[in-house]
Design an enzyme around this catalytic site. Sequence first.
Site, PDB file in Angstrom:
ATOM      1  N   SER A   1      -9.704   1.700   2.605  1.00  0.00           N
ATOM      2  CA  SER A   1      -8.820   2.515   1.804  1.00  0.00           C
ATOM      3  C   SER A   1      -7.710   1.741   1.109  1.00  0.00           C
ATOM      4  O   SER A   1      -7.064   2.245   0.195  1.00  0.00           O
ATOM      5  CB  SER A   1      -8.164   3.576   2.701  1.00  0.00           C
ATOM      6  OG  SER A   1      -7.338   2.958   3.679  1.00  0.00           O
TER       7      SER A   1
ATOM      8  N   SER B   1     -10.293  -0.759   6.726  1.00  0.00           N
ATOM      9  CA  SER B   1      -9.652  -0.536   5.430  1.00  0.00           C
ATOM     10  C   SER B   1      -8.923  -1.745   4.844  1.00  0.00           C
ATOM     11  O   SER B   1      -8.489  -1.701   3.709  1.00  0.00           O
ATOM     12  CB  SER B   1      -8.674   0.641   5.522  1.00  0.00           C
ATOM     13  OG  SER B   1      -9.388   1.854   5.552  1.00  0.00           O
TER      14      SER B   1
ATOM     15  N   LYS C   1       0.844  -1.202   0.000  1.00  0.00           N
ATOM     16  CA  LYS C   1       0.000   0.000   0.000  1.00  0.00           C
ATOM     17  C   LYS C   1       0.875   1.246   0.000  1.00  0.00           C
ATOM     18  O   LYS C   1       1.876   1.301   0.714  1.00  0.00           O
ATOM     19  CB  LYS C   1      -0.907  -0.034   1.227  1.00  0.00           C
ATOM     20  CG  LYS C   1      -1.918   1.120   1.305  1.00  0.00           C
ATOM     21  CD  LYS C   1      -2.779   0.978   2.557  1.00  0.00           C
ATOM     22  CE  LYS C   1      -3.838   2.086   2.638  1.00  0.00           C
ATOM     23  NZ  LYS C   1      -4.678   1.953   3.852  1.00  0.00           N
TER      24      LYS C   1
END
Length: 488
Positions: free
Chosen positions: A168, A192, A93
Amino acid sequence: MNDTIAISGHRVPRDIVDPSTLGLADAAAAIRQGDITSEAYTGALLARARTLAELNAFITIDETAVSEAARDADKARAAGSAAPLLGVPLGVKDSYLTKGLPTSLGLDSLAHFVPREDADAVRAVKRAGALVLGKNNLVEMSYGLTGHNARYGQVKNPHARNRVSGGSSSGSAASVAAGLVPASLGGDTVGSIRVPASFCGVVGFKPTTGRWPRNGVGPISHTLDTTGAFARSVEDCILLDRVVTGDRTAEVSEDSYDLKGVRLAFAPRQFLDLVDPEVEGRFREVVRQLQDAGAEIVEVDLGDDFNALIQTATWGIFAHETMGAISDFLRRHDIPTTFEAIYDGLKPQLRQAWGHIVLPGGAGAVSAEAYQTTLNVRRPEIQRRLDKAFVAHGAQVILQPTTPCTAPLIEEQATVRISGQDVSYLALANHTVSASSVGLPGISLPVGLSRAGLPIGLELDGSLGSDSTLLVLARKIEGVLGTQPTAI
């Protein structure tokens, strides 16, 4: 090089194996055993990433660097290295600092920022021999649940390109679901990891808060933030957890799928209150399957006000800690921007939200007094009620649908429709906030598809610090329910 590859303990002719279908443990074993080279495997994943670039799963891929790293891994293997993740490319990420590779935090203004250090979790997987294939797309500053990024594009769901991926950690989930990488690192503050895992049909593991290192990862809340992982099986999450933490107690033998003596709890009044009928139907069917496999299912009631309690507490902490957490992170890691500059550059919807709940003078901002009340009164009360399920009822995990619906349409992501009601997209985290509120470990397993072909997730939450037990049980449950194939 061998003519066959070992997949889940069985030798399969190498020429019929699609590299994108290999899980993390199988890919690592194949490279260690000489069934495939890291260079060939990495090359196949890079080619697939180019073919599926429209998913917007990655912000940055340095093909030259990762190819060179793969060749180095093959040399290390020839020299005798048996590192547990040797030569296996992972997604990371883009909130994780990566030495020599841009880290944007999802912001246009940091598109060219190259850190001088790795986040601790990245350092751990690299030390185990893993490569970073690239940096996964994410919602700006990890602030969102649908996967929309104004600068780098909406991450599309590999199961249906017109559906959201969840967020996210959007690109992290999508890249695993699409077979671009066998696993990826993500982050979870209120859901997330688990929300996109549910929508994309992969396994998403959120450890007990603090079990995995968070240093070097863009924060939202020091109380709630957790690093974790996406993979295609629980076994692969166990491998990553062992690499990152050094804890080997979650290892499971292949034949240990017996659920006799396992007690599982669920709270229908709290977690089936606002759920699409198809999701609820599949959840209840899964509960019956687990009962048939020997598990004891106990219904619990966490109280009439439980949902309101966790919503108020969790979102209040989330927003109140954001400004301080980000400002401190920027200073400590010499990131060339300020909180004020980030705020000024946010997309309009997010800037408006921060102005309302994050800035101290915002109309929806939580006061210092209310924040302390949440920490000292509300969180202990939430923990007390959850402890009752774990202790008084003897449950090893609490079950619930991970998300109350399947992935919404991209064009309808601001307001989503759940069980006939139009509600805020924040409702997508209605179930995941429970574990987040007090730092419990949670894992989302894919448990089938809706009639429209969209994944449905099952969440298992364990008691504080019970990560190894949770992973072992999740592996058993996965053995009963089966795993899901790559989306594309």
